[in-house]
Design a protein around this motif. Sequence first.
Motif, short mmCIF file in Angstrom:
data_model
loop_
_atom_site.label_atom_id
_atom_site.label_comp_id
_atom_site.label_asym_id
_atom_site.label_seq_id
_atom_site.Cartn_x
_atom_site.Cartn_y
_atom_site.Cartn_z
N THR A 164 0.90 -1.31 0.18
CA THR A 164 0.04 -0.04 -0.06
C THR A 164 0.99 1.37 0.04
O THR A 164 2.12 1.12 0.33
CB THR A 164 -0.95 -0.08 1.29
OG1 THR A 164 -0.08 -0.10 2.36
CG2 THR A 164 -1.79 -1.31 1.11
N ASP A 165 0.14 2.26 -0.31
CA ASP A 165 0.93 3.79 -0.25
C ASP A 165 2.23 3.74 -1.27
O ASP A 165 3.37 4.16 -0.65
CB ASP A 165 1.21 3.93 1.05
CG ASP A 165 1.56 5.42 1.50
OD1 ASP A 165 1.25 6.45 0.46
OD2 ASP A 165 2.24 5.81 2.28
N ALA A 166 2.11 3.25 -2.32
CA ALA A 166 3.10 3.32 -3.13
C ALA A 166 3.66 4.45 -3.68
O ALA A 166 2.81 5.22 -4.02
CB ALA A 166 2.71 2.19 -4.42
N ARG A 167 4.99 4.80 -3.66
CA ARG A 167 5.51 5.85 -4.20
C ARG A 167 6.59 5.47 -5.32
O ARG A 167 7.45 4.76 -4.98
CB ARG A 167 6.16 6.70 -3.14
CG ARG A 167 6.55 8.19 -3.68
CD ARG A 167 7.05 8.94 -2.38
NE ARG A 167 8.11 10.00 -2.75
CZ ARG A 167 8.45 11.03 -2.06
NH1 ARG A 167 8.01 10.92 -0.81
NH2 ARG A 167 9.10 11.89 -2.56
N ILE A 168 6.57 6.31 -6.34
CA ILE A 168 7.21 5.93 -7.48
C ILE A 168 8.58 6.86 -7.50
O ILE A 168 8.50 7.95 -7.25
CB ILE A 168 6.62 6.15 -8.79
CG1 ILE A 168 5.32 5.21 -8.92
CG2 ILE A 168 7.62 5.82 -10.08
CD1 ILE A 168 4.53 5.66 -10.34
N GLY A 169 9.73 6.04 -7.63
CA GLY A 169 11.05 6.87 -7.49
C GLY A 169 11.94 6.83 -8.63
O GLY A 169 11.20 6.55 -9.86
#
Length: 582
Positions: free
Chosen positions: A547-552
């Motif tokens: 959950t709460d994925a953030r793309i880097g």
Amino acid sequence: MTRLLRFAPAFASILLAACATPQAARQAAAPVEIGIVAINDFHGALEPPRQAVPAPDGMGGSAPVPAGGAAWLASAIDSIKAKHANHVVVAAGDLTSASQLASSIYLDEPAVGVMNRVGLEFNAVGNHEFDRGRRELLRLQNGGCEKNTTREPCQIEAFKGAAYKYLSASTITEDGSTLFPATGLKSFGTGASKVTIGFIGLSLKAVPELVSPDGIKGLTFADEADTINRAVPLLKQQGADAVVVLIHQGGKTTDDPDPNGCKGMTGEILPILARLDPRVDVVVSGHTHWAYVCNYGDVDPARPILLTSAGVYGELVTDITLTIDPAADRVVAKAAHNVIVQSPGYTGGRGAVPNSDRYPRFAPRADVGEYVQRYVDAASAYARQPVGHLSGPAEKPDGLASNTGGLLGNLLADAHLAATRDAGARIAFTNPFGIRAPLVPAADGSVTFGQIYAVQPFNNTLITETLTGAEIRQAIEEGLDDSGAQQMLAPSANVRVTYDMTRPSGQRVVALTIDGQPIDPAATYRVAINNFLAGGGDGYATFARGTDARIGMSDLDALAAWLAAVPVRQVPPEERTVRLDK
């Protein structure tokens, strides 16, 4: 399957009793010999990959033989063709993607160009052919300059597409048809001496676990054995005297130095073979990057199937000989031998790898060499860019331990964690199967962009997501379970994993600590992984539930930044994963 395949010697011949035929018919047409030249898993290896084939040294041991490179591969294929008046060149998939820089940044157009020049006729679609999506794969077959990715197509030349045919018997589109033809036929001779070989080409059923879901949206992948068995009678009705399967699935032998051996064969190909129509004569396999020649008849006499694989990166070519009785419409003998594509010696992280007088040396074919050089020269501006310095060679284990990350896996996981700290990442993992080349610095410790690209050629993006401690443990277990190929994730420096493969599947992680403390099953942790794993790739379904994925940034940029952050980046030496049953 509990029984293991026994050793199959080089040029092992499987003689089959021909059905009785009238004497006049036998006299009318002598047996016809067909040469099948087979490769697999080329992965756009335009230049020698600076990787050796372990081969018998004549003294009971093994020695590394330098091998590979498109121009040398072309010469090796030509030498096998010259042995057979009747011949056909085939492949078992993954010719493109996970490629060298000079091929990859040009969307593997030069890899297709090389295959056109060596005379490839049929190729089974592998899993990596889908890495850039369905539309781009169709462009590789049909040609043209349609832009389907972030990179520009046709940068060096107008792209005409593959002169060979992709086969995809088990890849089903939305309307129920196959993405490419399921089968192909090639005939030799005329009249009473005419013989026909039928080819079935297909990928492995697990493609959805191995590529980005967006790239295969709308496609389904059918059971391999069922697909083959449906195609066999159709080929027979079309006059096939022999049936050859090109499948992107395979196995592994024990650490046997003989690429023509079959000692202790295991892997996903075996349950497929056990179900095949006995009229299948040869299975050309791939995917595992292993080299072998096997007689499946040693396991099941009712299925005397010849099973082959030519390793990876064009380092070997399989020379298969079929002898066909045109009167009886069947194969009466078959044999195979893996030929090492010996190319110039080199010096790598483990020292010098000289040429061997025990195996043929091939001269590079001039036209292919010139063609490759055009792309290498064009890519050199990217490849030569320095990105940092490294204290020494960083490699991952090879052989049967290639499913662990080793020192290189440590380095990559640390780079990924550093690049995702601002997204809250506390730990990082990378998948060893995604590590494609060693990282060996120059004498002054310098490392170039071309080198780090070879390590991680997929252009993956880093994803930081939230998982519970229980989910992290479960994800590690998914890599070690009995479903599919097994690998131990390479963790960042603050993680230690102890595991035991003799324990039941799903219960193999003995201990797991983070920052020196046992993982808390109920606590949440921010975890950095690549987008392939985050999508459930390699069977890691739990990562897809984060959950709460953030793309880097890309994994490539993360490694470059990690190397550039200090004057000399130290290779992390510690053992972060410990296997108790070794």
